[in-house]
Design a protein around this motif. Structure first.
Motif, PDB file in Angstrom:
ATOM      1  N   VAL A   1      -9.112  53.038  37.871  1.00 38.34           N
ATOM      2  CA  VAL A   1      -7.835  53.728  38.021  1.00 38.34           C
ATOM      3  C   VAL A   1      -7.648  54.761  36.915  1.00 38.34           C
ATOM      4  O   VAL A   1      -7.207  55.897  37.161  1.00 38.34           O
TER       5      VAL A   1
ATOM      6  N   ALA B   1     -18.038  45.745  40.571  1.00 38.86           N
ATOM      7  CA  ALA B   1     -17.415  45.375  41.842  1.00 38.86           C
ATOM      8  C   ALA B   1     -18.394  44.553  42.674  1.00 38.86           C
ATOM      9  O   ALA B   1     -19.606  44.689  42.560  1.00 38.86           O
TER      10      ALA B   1
ATOM     11  N   TRP C   1     -11.982  50.317  47.463  1.00 41.89           N
ATOM     12  CA  TRP C   1     -10.858  49.412  47.280  1.00 41.89           C
ATOM     13  C   TRP C   1     -11.185  48.350  46.231  1.00 41.89           C
ATOM     14  O   TRP C   1     -10.374  48.030  45.373  1.00 41.89           O
ATOM     15  N   ARG C   2     -12.409  47.796  46.268  1.00 42.69           N
ATOM     16  CA  ARG C   2     -12.786  46.777  45.293  1.00 42.69           C
ATOM     17  C   ARG C   2     -12.836  47.359  43.883  1.00 42.69           C
ATOM     18  O   ARG C   2     -12.411  46.718  42.925  1.00 42.69           O
TER      19      ARG C   2
ATOM     20  N   ALA D   1     -11.152  50.014  42.865  1.00 46.63           N
ATOM     21  CA  ALA D   1      -9.819  50.485  42.475  1.00 46.63           C
ATOM     22  C   ALA D   1      -8.933  49.365  41.942  1.00 46.63           C
ATOM     23  O   ALA D   1      -7.887  49.636  41.348  1.00 46.63           O
ATOM     24  N   ARG D   2      -9.315  48.113  42.130  1.00 49.43           N
ATOM     25  CA  ARG D   2      -8.536  47.004  41.580  1.00 49.43           C
ATOM     26  C   ARG D   2      -8.792  46.796  40.091  1.00 49.43           C
ATOM     27  O   ARG D   2      -8.186  45.937  39.474  1.00 49.43           O
ATOM     28  N   GLN D   3      -9.674  47.593  39.510  1.00 47.98           N
ATOM     29  CA  GLN D   3      -9.985  47.496  38.092  1.00 47.98           C
ATOM     30  C   GLN D   3      -9.351  48.671  37.349  1.00 47.98           C
ATOM     31  O   GLN D   3      -9.382  49.810  37.818  1.00 47.98           O
ATOM     32  N   TRP D   4      -8.802  48.369  36.187  1.00 50.04           N
ATOM     33  CA  TRP D   4      -8.064  49.388  35.450  1.00 50.04           C
ATOM     34  C   TRP D   4      -8.969  50.546  35.036  1.00 50.04           C
ATOM     35  O   TRP D   4      -8.516  51.691  34.965  1.00 50.04           O
TER      36      TRP D   4
END
Length: 285
Positions: A48, A25, A39-40, A42-45
């Motif tokens: 998640v 990130a 947030w940065r 969490a945009r990666q699979w």
């Protein structure tokens, strides 16, 4: 104990995914509590997927905490580092040295001793004073993390890891202080301690994973989420061992946590974009 070990497997596997996502990130301000970093990442699979495993692990952790002493569950969760090491060896092709395989075996031996010696969870439900103390500890974790932003990388990582471990420890104790899932529990300070402590721990751990010595952060994490909750469980909640096996429980706890600490190098993921070379470590929970 099966649920506690299942939680360790979930947390240990999630570690490999989350640390890689946190390191790749974009860097933020360097603050100990960098909410934008979550947030940065969490945009990666990978992050998640790690969160999904954490959710499953948390459910298993709750089941274990409702049936076992806090010290036994805490030591089992510390074993997630052994899981991380084994997963890193298979998924990231990290080469474990003989001493590290021995450390994994030591962790398993410590957990076996704990399993033999542990009694049922203690009868204590905690006083209002303990509930408020937990809420205060959760707030202190968040404030301590915010104060770590200006520290040099290595002490910053150790401080963030210890604070994150304390936050996870607050969650362990808070689960024991919540009787049921009902509107009546909205008046229970332990519920808010659980939410604040868990949220703060995730924030601080993600920041620790991004830069600095994550190996130091991992050592702090293991200590924070095992020693304090174990003391509270015995002193305030009535956790005990099987008759005559207190010595075996103490030995098993020390062996399991010590073995986990010896695997702390697996808190250090490879640099973003690099292929992990032989011997490069992975990541902590």
């Amino acid at each position: 104990m099966v649920c506690a070990l299942g939680a360790a497997v979930c947390f240990g596997t999630a570690s490999v995914l989350q640390a890689a996502a946190a390191r790749s990130a974009e860097p933020g301000t360097g603050s100990g509590v960098d909410t934008a970093l979550l947030w940065r990442a969490a945009r990666q699979w990978r992050y998640v997927a790690g969160l999904a495993l954490d959710a499953v692990g948390f459910v298993l952790q709750i089941i274990a905490l409702r049936n076992l002493p806090v010290y036994a569950v805490g030591a089992a969760l510390a074993a997630s580092l052994a899981v991380t090491a084994v997963v890193a060896a298979r998924v990231l092709r990290v080469r474990l040295r003989g001493a590290e395989w021995a450390a994994v075996a030591v962790v398993c031996a410590g957990l076996a001793m704990l399993g033999l010696a542990s009694g049922e969870e203690g009868p204590g439900k905690g006083s209002l004073g303990l509930q408020l103390a937990l809420l205060g500890a959760a707030a202190a974790v968040l404030l301590a993390g915010a104060a770590c932003g200006g520290l040099p990388d290595r002490p910053r990582s150790l401080a963030l890891g210890l604070a994150a471990g304390t936050g996870f420890g607050v969650v362990e104790v808070a689960v024991r202080l919540i009787d049921t899932v009902s509107p009546a529990e909205l008046r229970n300070p332990a519920l808010y301690a659980l939410l604040l402590g868990g949220g703060a721990a995730f924030l601080l751990l993600t920041s620790a994973l991004q830069r600095g010595s994550v190996t130091a952060a991992t050592a702090g994490l293991v200590l924070g989420e095992t020693v304090g909750p174990a003391v509270v469980g015995v002193a305030c909640l009535g956790d005990r061992t099987r008759e005559g096996l207190t010595w075996l429980a103490a030995l098993g706890f020390a062996v399991a946590v010590g073995g986990a600490l010896s695997l702390a190098r697996f808190g250090e993921p490879p640099p973003a974009g690099d292929s992990p070379p032989a011997g490069a470590p992975a990541a902590p929970r």
